[in-house]
Design a protein around this motif. Structure first.
Motif, PDB file in Angstrom:
ATOM      1  N   LYS A 196       0.851  -1.191   0.000  1.00  0.00           N
ATOM      2  CA  LYS A 196       0.000   0.000   0.000  1.00  0.00           C
ATOM      3  C   LYS A 196       0.885   1.239   0.000  1.00  0.00           C
ATOM      4  O   LYS A 196       1.761   1.391   0.849  1.00  0.00           O
ATOM      5  CB  LYS A 196      -0.903  -0.025   1.245  1.00  0.00           C
ATOM      6  CG  LYS A 196      -1.905   1.087   1.321  1.00  0.00           C
ATOM      7  CD  LYS A 196      -2.951   0.810   2.389  1.00  0.00           C
ATOM      8  CE  LYS A 196      -2.511   1.191   3.775  1.00  0.00           C
ATOM      9  NZ  LYS A 196      -1.913   0.140   4.565  1.00  0.00           N
ATOM     10  N   LEU A 197       0.659   2.126  -0.965  1.00  0.00           N
ATOM     11  CA  LEU A 197       1.454   3.335  -1.076  1.00  0.00           C
ATOM     12  C   LEU A 197       0.580   4.539  -0.751  1.00  0.00           C
ATOM     13  O   LEU A 197      -0.496   4.697  -1.336  1.00  0.00           O
ATOM     14  CB  LEU A 197       2.046   3.479  -2.486  1.00  0.00           C
ATOM     15  CG  LEU A 197       3.073   2.396  -2.852  1.00  0.00           C
ATOM     16  CD1 LEU A 197       2.389   1.302  -3.656  1.00  0.00           C
ATOM     17  CD2 LEU A 197       4.221   2.979  -3.615  1.00  0.00           C
ATOM     18  N   LEU A 198       1.048   5.372   0.149  1.00  0.00           N
ATOM     19  CA  LEU A 198       0.253   6.503   0.627  1.00  0.00           C
ATOM     20  C   LEU A 198       0.596   7.746  -0.192  1.00  0.00           C
ATOM     21  O   LEU A 198       1.184   8.717   0.307  1.00  0.00           O
ATOM     22  CB  LEU A 198       0.505   6.724   2.121  1.00  0.00           C
ATOM     23  CG  LEU A 198       0.294   5.488   2.999  1.00  0.00           C
ATOM     24  CD1 LEU A 198       0.530   5.825   4.462  1.00  0.00           C
ATOM     25  CD2 LEU A 198      -1.106   4.911   2.798  1.00  0.00           C
ATOM     26  N   ILE A 199       0.205   7.728  -1.455  1.00  0.00           N
ATOM     27  CA  ILE A 199       0.516   8.813  -2.378  1.00  0.00           C
ATOM     28  C   ILE A 199      -0.667   9.060  -3.310  1.00  0.00           C
ATOM     29  O   ILE A 199      -1.586   8.246  -3.401  1.00  0.00           O
ATOM     30  CB  ILE A 199       1.774   8.506  -3.229  1.00  0.00           C
ATOM     31  CG1 ILE A 199       1.576   7.220  -4.042  1.00  0.00           C
ATOM     32  CG2 ILE A 199       3.017   8.421  -2.374  1.00  0.00           C
ATOM     33  CD1 ILE A 199       2.688   6.955  -5.041  1.00  0.00           C
ATOM     34  N   ASP A 200      -0.588  10.168  -4.008  1.00  0.00           N
ATOM     35  CA  ASP A 200      -1.539  10.505  -5.066  1.00  0.00           C
ATOM     36  C   ASP A 200      -1.234   9.612  -6.272  1.00  0.00           C
ATOM     37  O   ASP A 200      -0.058   9.397  -6.621  1.00  0.00           O
ATOM     38  CB  ASP A 200      -1.354  11.978  -5.432  1.00  0.00           C
ATOM     39  CG  ASP A 200      -2.391  12.502  -6.415  1.00  0.00           C
ATOM     40  OD1 ASP A 200      -2.713  11.784  -7.392  1.00  0.00           O
ATOM     41  OD2 ASP A 200      -2.853  13.633  -6.242  1.00  0.00           O
TER      42      ASP A 200
END
Length: 228
Positions: free
Chosen positions: A133-137
């Motif tokens: 899971k990547l916490l980016i736009d």
């Protein structure tokens, strides 16, 4: 960003952005919608083709419901899943713990794994299910490999128009394997035309309760030299 937990008509929770009528799922039923839009025409369709190792990308991790349902179905079908997702505004662990999905699905044995999905950015949820899971736009996200299945679960074109452009779908199409599927709840004409322009074969499918149609986009040819 203030958010509230709401109850949808099938008894499962969703999230509503405070002070608006914008929700993460259909008010007619969160679990019902996710199964109809993403799991049955996407994951189950690929498994019926004989594919046993499936790489899934989800645009918008949100409540983690699609991820949880994918884990459950993968266990039933004996699938190996690599699941990658982006989420710019993750829920707090406290809010995630209040969501009733495991109870509604009669799988309270998965509650700890569901919370692990929210707590960690990368984790082996089970021996056959790995989550990153990547916490980016999504506009800042760069694909590192190809995928078989895309759950495109961004907020709608009226709320996030930049995520429904021809350029976005070209980016996705380049990183789908041949025969790969993109599923989304949006069936707007502009969205379908953007997908077609990116090289997808676009199909309209019957929608879940409260929605007439959804969209299935399939990669039918390799236009670049990417692997797959």
């Amino acid at each position: 960003m203030e958010r509230d937990i709401i109850l949808t008509e099938d008894g499962s929770h969703s999230i509503e952005l405070a002070g608006s009528h914008q929700t993460y799922h259909s008010r007619f039923g969160a679990i019902q919608e996710s199964m109809h839009v993403f799991i049955r025409p996407g994951l189950l369709k690929l498994s019926e083709s004989g594919l046993k190792r499936i790489r899934v990308f989800e645009m918008g991790f949100g409540t983690g419901l699609n991820t949880l349902l994918t884990l459950i179905e993968a266990e039933k079908l004996g699938l190996d899943i690599y699941y990658e997702t982006v989420e710019q505004f993750p829920l707090s662990l406290e809010m995630a713990a209040r969501l009733n999905y495991c109870g509604q699905l009669k799988r309270m044995d998965l509650q700890d794994k569901f919370l692990l999905m929210h707590e960690w950015e990368a984790a082996a949820i089970s021996p056959h299910f790995f989550l990153r899971k990547l916490l980016i736009d999504f506009n800042d996200y760069a694909f590192e490999d190809n995928f078989h299945l895309i759950y495109y679960d961004a907020f709608g074109p009226a709320s996030q128009p930049a995520l429904w452009t021809p350029g976005i779908f070209e980016k996705i199409e380049r990183h789908l394997y041949l025969g790969g599927i993109l599923m989304t709840y949006s069936a707007k004409g502009d969205v379908r035309r953007a997908m077609s322009g990116a090289g997808f074969k676009v199909e309209k499918l019957m929608g879940p309760p409260g929605k007439r149609e959804i969209t299935c986009a399939i990669k039918t040819e390799n236009r670049d030299k990417e692997s797959g």
